[in-house]
Write a protein that holds these residues in place. Structure first.
Motif, PDB file in Angstrom:
ATOM      1  N   HIS A  35      45.081 104.128   5.964  1.00  0.00           N
ATOM      2  CA  HIS A  35      45.240 105.123   7.867  1.00  0.00           C
ATOM      3  C   HIS A  35      46.113 103.683   8.349  1.00  0.00           C
ATOM      4  CE1 HIS A  35      45.655 107.976  10.480  1.00  0.00           C
ATOM      5  NE2 HIS A  35      44.807 107.565  10.993  1.00  0.00           N
ATOM      6  N   CYS A  63      49.826 104.082  10.122  1.00  0.00           N
ATOM      7  CA  CYS A  63      49.676 104.654  11.604  1.00  0.00           C
ATOM      8  C   CYS A  63      50.764 103.140  12.107  1.00  0.00           C
ATOM      9  CB  CYS A  63      48.823 104.653  11.985  1.00  0.00           C
ATOM     10  SG  CYS A  63      47.970 105.346  13.977  1.00  0.00           S
ATOM     11  N   VAL A  64      49.731 102.822  12.219  1.00  0.00           N
ATOM     12  CA  VAL A  64      50.977 101.204  12.994  1.00  0.00           C
ATOM     13  C   VAL A  64      52.255 101.034  12.394  1.00  0.00           C
ATOM     14  CG1 VAL A  64      50.862  98.721  12.764  1.00  0.00           C
ATOM     15  CG2 VAL A  64      49.180  99.496  12.899  1.00  0.00           C
ATOM     16  N   GLU A 103      53.907 103.626  10.814  1.00  0.00           N
ATOM     17  CA  GLU A 103      54.893 104.866  11.708  1.00  0.00           C
ATOM     18  C   GLU A 103      55.086 104.502  13.405  1.00  0.00           C
ATOM     19  OE1 GLU A 103      52.818 108.161  11.322  1.00  0.00           O
ATOM     20  OE2 GLU A 103      53.318 108.039   9.307  1.00  0.00           O
ATOM     21  N   ALA A 104      54.483 103.826  14.207  1.00  0.00           N
ATOM     22  CA  ALA A 104      54.763 103.354  15.897  1.00  0.00           C
ATOM     23  C   ALA A 104      55.758 102.633  15.530  1.00  0.00           C
ATOM     24  CB  ALA A 104      53.212 103.172  16.883  1.00  0.00           C
ATOM     25  N   SER A 127      58.717 105.025  14.605  1.00  0.00           N
ATOM     26  CA  SER A 127      59.377 105.963  14.683  1.00  0.00           C
ATOM     27  C   SER A 127      59.367 105.493  16.434  1.00  0.00           C
ATOM     28  CB  SER A 127      58.138 106.920  14.977  1.00  0.00           C
ATOM     29  OG  SER A 127      56.989 106.253  15.734  1.00  0.00           O
ATOM     30  N   GLU A 146      57.705 105.670  18.979  1.00  0.00           N
ATOM     31  CA  GLU A 146      56.148 106.553  19.432  1.00  0.00           C
ATOM     32  C   GLU A 146      54.699 106.021  19.685  1.00  0.00           C
ATOM     33  OE1 GLU A 146      55.310 110.597  17.550  1.00  0.00           O
ATOM     34  OE2 GLU A 146      58.287 110.607  17.295  1.00  0.00           O
ATOM     35  N   GLU A 200      51.761 107.733  21.333  1.00  0.00           N
ATOM     36  CA  GLU A 200      51.267 108.405  20.597  1.00  0.00           C
ATOM     37  C   GLU A 200      49.587 107.773  19.629  1.00  0.00           C
ATOM     38  OE1 GLU A 200      51.901 111.670  16.976  1.00  0.00           O
ATOM     39  OE2 GLU A 200      53.459 111.685  19.106  1.00  0.00           O
ATOM     40  N   LYS A 201      50.683 106.669  18.830  1.00  0.00           N
ATOM     41  CA  LYS A 201      50.148 105.962  18.171  1.00  0.00           C
ATOM     42  C   LYS A 201      48.394 105.289  18.316  1.00  0.00           C
ATOM     43  CE  LYS A 201      52.734 107.983  15.000  1.00  0.00           C
ATOM     44  NZ  LYS A 201      51.557 108.699  13.681  1.00  0.00           N
ATOM     45  N   GLU A 213      45.951 107.786  18.666  1.00  0.00           N
ATOM     46  CA  GLU A 213      45.604 108.093  17.186  1.00  0.00           C
ATOM     47  C   GLU A 213      44.807 106.705  17.140  1.00  0.00           C
ATOM     48  OE1 GLU A 213      46.717 108.398  13.026  1.00  0.00           O
ATOM     49  OE2 GLU A 213      48.479 109.250  14.400  1.00  0.00           O
ATOM     50  N   LEU A 214      44.790 104.922  17.515  1.00  0.00           N
ATOM     51  CA  LEU A 214      44.388 104.291  16.736  1.00  0.00           C
ATOM     52  C   LEU A 214      42.952 104.264  17.376  1.00  0.00           C
ATOM     53  CD1 LEU A 214      47.070 101.528  17.140  1.00  0.00           C
ATOM     54  CD2 LEU A 214      45.555 102.062  14.719  1.00  0.00           C
TER      55      LEU A 214
END
Length: 95
Positions: free
Chosen positions: A63, A67-68, A70-71, A74, A76, A79-80, A83-84
């Motif tokens: 995960h 997440c990293v 995608e950050a 993207s 974004e 937002e990430k 989430e982290l």
């Protein structure tokens, strides 16, 4: 997406560990039914607990990697990061 046998490729290692744990649980059930020595049963239970922890760590690690990535891709980042932060609070409660 259509994954073989509904397996998510990024969770392959965790799935393998969980299947091993499932096999050990079946063995533990048989040990109890056969009224085996309690300490031997407990030893096997502790081994399953260790496997479940390992599977959980695999899931959480994947995960974080996702997440990293995608950050970065993207842009974004805020937002990430949120989430982290949520994930770190979760990890603090479970480990």
């Amino acid at each position: 997406m259509d994954y073989s046998k509904h397996e998510h490729p990024k969770h392959f290692k965790a799935l393998k560990v969980l299947k091993t744990a499932r096999g050990q649980i079946d063995g533990i059930i048989k040990m109890i039914e056969e009224e085996r020595y309690c300490v031997d049963i407990s030893t096997q239970l502790l081994a399953v607990i260790a496997l479940l922890k390992r599977a959980n760590i695999e899931i959480i690690n994947k995960h974080v990697e996702t997440c990293v990535r995608e950050a970065v891709e993207s842009g974004e980042v805020e937002e990430k990061l949120e989430e982290l932060e949520m994930l770190m609070k979760y990890i603090g409660k479970t480990f």
